[in-house]
Design a protein around this motif. Structure first.
Motif, mmCIF file in Angstrom:
data_model
loop_
_atom_site.group_PDB
_atom_site.id
_atom_site.type_symbol
_atom_site.label_atom_id
_atom_site.label_comp_id
_atom_site.label_asym_id
_atom_site.label_seq_id
_atom_site.Cartn_x
_atom_site.Cartn_y
_atom_site.Cartn_z
ATOM 1 N N ALA A 42 0.905 -0.978 -0.296
ATOM 2 C CA ALA A 42 -0.009 0.314 -0.196
ATOM 3 C C ALA A 42 1.000 1.160 -0.034
ATOM 4 C CB ALA A 42 -0.705 0.229 0.928
ATOM 5 N N ARG A 43 0.208 2.260 -0.918
ATOM 6 C CA ARG A 43 0.868 3.393 -1.022
ATOM 7 C C ARG A 43 -0.435 4.940 -1.757
ATOM 8 N NH1 ARG A 43 4.239 0.809 0.659
ATOM 9 N NH2 ARG A 43 7.155 0.793 0.122
ATOM 10 N N SER A 45 -1.011 7.541 -3.037
ATOM 11 C CA SER A 45 -1.738 7.606 -4.192
ATOM 12 C C SER A 45 -1.342 8.940 -5.224
ATOM 13 C CB SER A 45 -2.641 6.748 -4.865
ATOM 14 O OG SER A 45 -3.373 7.141 -6.307
ATOM 15 N N THR A 274 4.688 14.200 1.846
ATOM 16 C CA THR A 274 3.914 13.441 0.452
ATOM 17 C C THR A 274 4.762 13.439 -0.243
ATOM 18 O OG1 THR A 274 2.822 15.359 0.247
ATOM 19 C CG2 THR A 274 1.898 13.628 1.711
ATOM 20 N N GLU A 562 -2.304 -1.673 4.779
ATOM 21 C CA GLU A 562 -3.597 -0.916 3.516
ATOM 22 C C GLU A 562 -4.562 0.201 3.239
ATOM 23 O OE1 GLU A 562 -4.266 -4.172 0.936
ATOM 24 O OE2 GLU A 562 -2.763 -5.121 1.018
ATOM 25 N N ARG A 564 -6.060 3.605 4.794
ATOM 26 C CA ARG A 564 -5.644 4.880 4.404
ATOM 27 C C ARG A 564 -4.231 5.995 4.936
ATOM 28 N NH1 ARG A 564 -8.851 10.512 5.003
ATOM 29 N NH2 ARG A 564 -8.915 10.399 7.549
ATOM 30 N N SER A 567 -1.610 3.186 4.613
ATOM 31 C CA SER A 567 -0.565 3.848 3.398
ATOM 32 C C SER A 567 -0.083 5.577 2.861
ATOM 33 C CB SER A 567 -2.023 3.865 2.270
ATOM 34 O OG SER A 567 -2.152 2.845 2.174
ATOM 35 N N HIS A 571 4.544 5.655 3.203
ATOM 36 C CA HIS A 571 4.266 6.534 1.612
ATOM 37 C C HIS A 571 5.255 7.771 1.830
ATOM 38 C CE1 HIS A 571 4.140 9.196 -2.021
ATOM 39 N NE2 HIS A 571 4.061 10.317 -1.037
#
Length: 765
Positions: A42-43, A45, A274, A562, A564, A567, A571
C-alpha cells in the motif's frame, strides 16, 4: 538483550532518528513483535507525473497580462532561486583564475577550454576538475551544482559572494572530507533531497531505493509564478479563448492562511510527508514542522538556535496569533519589505495605526520612550531588539521571526541570548538585566518569561516540570505553545494527570496539538512495551494527514498497512529512505513489524551512509544487541562515543553495554565520565552507585545513590539500592528509612516491601 542495555531505551528516545529532522519519535523497543509480514504494497496514491506537469504553463506565459508583477519577480530571490550557469553573470567568479583556501584545503576556480572549472577535493580523495552546470541562490551567496551518478546533482560547499567578489567555504574551516555525509560529494549536499523542492517549481524527487538513484523532474527551474499560485495552464488557455471575459472559473484566490502555508512550504524546517504539495493545500497535509523540543533547534522562548527558515519562529510569535501574515510585511513578487525601517512596524504599532483586515489592534509604541535609544542609533530600530540576526552558511544573515522580547534573566538562568548583549558584547547579562529592570520595571516579569522558564525546565527533564507543562497545555491560547507542551510531556507520561491530559489534547482544535499529543502517547506505548490504545484509534481518521501519520506511527505494530493512515505512513517512510535518518526510521518500522533481518540491514546501511553520526551508531548498536550480537553492539557504541565524547547520555549507554559484556571496570569509568559531563543525570548516578558498590566501595556508592534520589525523586530504585547497601553495613535504621522512602514513591514495589519486612524481623530479634 541483557538488563543493562535494556535500561537504556528510555534515555535513547531523544537520540532517535529525528535527531536531524526534528521529529523526536522513539526508535525501537525490546518487546515482542508480531510475526514477520510480507513487505506491504500500500502507498499513497499520487496523480501520474505526466498529468501533473501538463497542468503547468511556465512563468513566461504570465508576462503578457501581468507584466508589472513579472518584472518585479524575475529579478527577485525567487526568480533567481535556481538557473543555468551563464557567462555574463558568472564569469567574474572564474576569470581571472582564483585560488580558494579553506582550512587545510586549497581549491581553484578558473576557465579552461571555454568551460568554468572548480578544481577541488572530489569523492576519490584527490583534487579533481568539476564543471558546474547550474547555480542556486543569488544574494548574498551562490552555490553551484555539479552532475553526479545516479541522477544526482551535488551542491558545492565552495560558494561565491557577489558582494565581496570572493569564494568561501559554507562550512568555514571545518575541513570536511570525501566520505563524510556533509561533504559536498555526500548525501547531505545532494540537491535532489536537500535543495530542489524549494529552489524550483513543482518538483518530484522520484527516488528509487533499489537502485539508490533519482529521476527528479520539475515543472520549471527556479521558483516561478506557479510555485506560489499553483498550476495555471488551464487559466492561460481560458484567457486565450476568452480574452475579453473576466471571472475565469479556473482561478481560485488563496486565503491569507493558504498563502502562509504556501510560503511555509519552503520557509520552514520541516519533514516531507508526501513530496506533493500544491498551493492551496494545507501545510500539515504535506509536512511535519519542527518545533521547540529537547534539541538545540530552538531556545526555550522560541528564538532560533539552528537554521529555521522563518515559519516555526513566526508561528510561535504574538504577531501570528494576532492575525499578521507574510504579505502584511512582504511584497509578494519581490519578497522585500513593503515599507523599510521602523515605518513597517509602526503601520500597526504607531498612531494612527493602519487597519489591516484580520489583524488585531496592536499595542501603540511611542519612541524613544520605548526603546531608550536615540533615533538612528543601533538599538533604536525595532528589528534590533525584536528580530535579532543569525548568520548561516558564513554569509547569510537572517532575522528571527519570533518577535521575542529581550530578557537577560533568561540568559542568566537558561543561556537564552538577548538582544542587549548581542549588541553590548562588552557588558554582562547582569548589567543588561539591571538596565532593563530600571527601564521597564515589573513589565519584565511577563507571561512569556514564565513560559520560557517552564519550557527550559522541561527540556532538561527537571522533576516536577510536568505540572507547568500541563498548565501550558490547558491554558495557553496559542496552539503552537500548547503543541510544544504536549510534545515535551512525553517524558512525563507516567506522572499523575499527564496521560489523561494528553488523551484530551488529541481532541484539540489545532492539528499541531493533536499530532504532538499522538506522538507523546505513542512514545509512551513503545517505551513501556504497551499494546493498549494509548493513541486513540480515532486519530487514524483525523482530518489532518500529519496527525494521521503521527497516530499511525504510534500504532505501527498493529496497524493495517493497507488502510488510509497505513498507506500514508508507508509513503512517508518510503520517500525519506534516501537519507540515513529516514532509513533508520524505516529500520525501526521493520523491527516493530517483526522483520528483524531487514531491520538490522537497514540500520547498518544507514551507518554506512553516515559513518560519522553518533546517534545512528547508537541506534544500530541497540539493534545489534537485540539480535544477540552484544560484542558488535559495544563496538558501535565505542565508536559513537569517540564521535561525540561530550555526550553524557551516549557515555551512559556505552557503560551499560560494557557492563553487559562483563567489562565492569570500563563501564564504571564511562559512568564516572557521564556524571562529570552532566551532574544532573540522575539515572547515570544510580547506575554509578551500583557500579561502585560492585567494586566494594560502599560509601561512595551511597553518595552516588543519594545524588540519584535527589535528582530523580520518582525513582524508587535508588533508595531501595541504598537500603540494601546500608543493611549489609549493619546500618539497619538507615536501611529501614531508605526502604520506606522507596515504598512511598512506589507502594507496589514488592522487593522493597519484602526487604522492609526482613529488616523489621531483624530488628525485632
Amino acid at each position: 538483550m541483557g538488563v543493562w542495555l535494556a535500561l537504556v531505551f528510555l534515555g535513547l528516545l531523544g537520540l532517535a532518528v529525528w535527531f536531524m529532522l526534528g521529529r523526536p519519535w522513539p526508535l525501537i523497543d525490546h518487546g515482542k513483535a508480531p510475526p514477520p509480514t510480507p513487505p506491504p504494497k500500500a502507498r499513497l496514491s499520487l496523480a501520474p507525473e505526466g498529468e501533473v506537469m501538463a497542468r503547468y504553463a511556465g512563468s513566461q506565459s504570465c508576462r503578457e497580462c501581468h507584466g508589472g508583477e513579472f518584472d518585479k519577480w524575475q529579478g527577485s530571490h525567487h526568480g533567481l532561486a535556481e538557473r543555468k550557469v551563464e557567462a555574463k553573470i558568472d564569469q567574474g567568479a572564474f576569470e581571472p583564475a582564483k585560488e580558494i583556501k579553506a582550512g587545510t584545503q586549497i581549491s581553484e576556480a578558473r576557465v579552461d577550454g571555454g568551460k568554468f572549472i572548480l578544481a577541488t577535493l572530489g569523492l576519490k580523495g584527490a583534487k579533481e576538475n568539476f564543471t558546474p552546470d547550474r547555480v542556486i541562490g543569488v544574494d548574498p551567496l551562490r552555490q553551484f551544482l555539479v552532475a553526479a551518478p545516479g541522477g544526482r546533482w551535488q551542491s558545492t560547499e565552495l560558494a561565491w559572494d557577489p558582494h565581496k567578489a570572493e569564494w568561501f567555504d559554507v562550512y568555514g574551516n571545518e575541513d570536511r572530507v570525501p566520505g563524510e555525509w556533509g561533504h559536498w560529494t555526500g548525501r547531505g549536499m545532494t540537491w535532489n533531497q536537500m535543495c530542489a523542492s524549494c529552489h524550483n517549481t513543482r518538483v518530484r524527487k522520484n527516488y528509487d531505493f533499489a537502485s539508490d538513484s533519482y529521476h527528479t523532474t520539475m515543472a520549471e527551474m527556479t521558483v516561478g509564478c506557479e510555485a506560489c499560485h499553483g498550476p495555471l495552464k488551464a487559466h492561460v488557455d481560458w484567457q486565450k479563448t476568452y480574452p475579453q471575459k473576466k471571472g475565469d472559473p479556473n482561478l481560485a484566490k488563496l486565503s491569507r492562511d493558504q498563502m502562509l502555508d504556501t510560503c511555509g512550504m519552503c520557509h520552514a524546517r520541516r519533514v516531507e510527508l508526501t513530496g506533493d504539495f500544491v498551493p492551496g493545500d494545507k501545510f500539515t497535509d504535506h509536512f511535519a514542522l519542527s518545533i521547540p523540543d529537547e534539541s538545540e533547534l530552538f531556545y526555550p522562548d522560541g528564538q532560533v538556535h539552528d537554521e529555521d527558515y522563518e515559519l516555526t519562529s513566526f508561528l510561535s510569535s504574538k504577531m501570528h496569533s494576532a492575525g499578521v501574515r507574510c504579505m502584511d510585511c512582504h511584497d509578494s513578487h519581490t519578497s522585500k519589505n513593503v515599507v523599510e525601517g521602523n515605518a513597517l512596524c509602526m503601520r500597526c504599532h504607531g498612531t494612527p495605526a493602519v487597519v489591516v483586515p484580520s489583524v488585531a489592534v496592536a499595542p501603540q509604541i511611542v519612541d524613544p520612550d520605548h526603546s531608550f535609544h536615540k533615533a538612528g542609533t543601533a538599538g533604536s530600530r525595532c528589528v534590533d531588539c525584536h528580530m535579532p540576526q543569525n548568520t548561516y552558511m558564513q554569509r547569510h544573515a537572517r532575522r528571527d521571526h519570533g518577535f521575542t522580547i529581550p530578557d537577560p534573566l533568561l540568559t542568566k538562568e537558561h543561556n537564552v541570548p538577548n538582544s542587549c548583549n548581542r549588541c553590548h558584547v562588552d557588558k554582562s547579562a547582569d548589567w543588561a538585566l539591571e538596565t532593563c529592570n530600571q527601564w521597564y520595571g515589573d513589565k519584565m516579569n511577563r507571561p512569556t518569561r514564565t513560559r520560557a522558564q517552564w519550557v527550559a525546565q522541561a527540556r532538561v527533564g527537571r522533576p516536577g516540570a510536568q505540572t507547568n507543562l500541563l498548565k501550558i497545555l490547558g491554558e495557553e491560547k496559542s496552539p503552537f505553545w500548547r503543541a510544544v507542551a504536549a510534545n515535551l510531556l512525553r517524558g512525563y507520561v507516567r506522572e499523575p494527570g499527564v496521560l489523561p491530559a494528553l488523551q484530551a489534547a488529541t481532541k484539540d482544535g489545532s492539528e499541531m496539538v493533536r499530532g504532538m499529543a499522538a506522538r507523546a502517547l505513542g512514545a509512551n506505548m513503545m517505551a513501556a512495551n504497551r499494546s493498549d490504545a494509548s493513541v486513540p484509534a480515532a486519530l487514524l481518521d483525523d482530518p489532518s494527514r500529519s496527525v494521521r501519520i503521527d497516530a499511525a506511527w504510534g500504532l505501527r505494530r498493529t496497524l493495517d498497512p493497507e488502510s488510509r493512515a497505513g498507506s500514508e505512513l508507508l509513503h512517508y517512510l518510503d520517500i525519506n529512505r534516501d537519507q540515513p535518518t529516514g532509513l533508520t526510521q524505516w529500520a525501526s518500522y521493520l523491527s516493530d513489524r517483526g522483520d528483524g533481518p531487514g531491520s538490522l540491514a537497514a540500520f547498518k546501511l544507514a551507518v554506512d551512509w553516515d559513518h560519522g553520526s553518533a546517534p545512528l551508531r547508537s541506534n544500530y548498536a541497540i539493534a545489534l544487541s537485540i539480535a544477540g550480537r552484544a560484542g558488535e553492539a559495544v563496538e558501535q557504541l565505542g565508536e559513537a562515543v569517540k564521535l561525540a565524547p561530550r555526550d553524557a547520555h551516549l557515555r551512559y549507554t556505552y557503560a551499560l553495554g560494557l557492563a553487559e559484556a562483563n567489562r565492569s571496570a570500563e563501564a564504571r569509568g564511562e559512568l564516572e565520565q557521564a556524571v562529570q559531563l552532566d551532574p544532573q543525570f540522575g539515572r547515570a548516578w544510580y547506575n554509578l552507585g551500583l557500579a561502585r558498590n560492585a567494586a566494594g566501595e560502599g560509601q561512595p556508592a551511597l553518595e552516588a545513590l543519594a545524588r540519584a534520589e535527589m535528582l530523580d525523586p520518582q525513582n524508587a530504585q535508588a533508595p531501595y539500592a541504598a537500603a540494601t547497601i546500608l543493611a549489609r553495613s549493619q546500618r539497619v535504621r538507615e536501611a529501614t528509612d531508605a526502604a520506606r522512602r522507596a515504598l512511598k514513591i512506589d507502594p507496589g514495589y514488592s522487593e522493597a516491601s519484602d526487604f522492609l519486612r526482613m529488616l523489621s524481623g531483624q530488628s525485632g530479634r
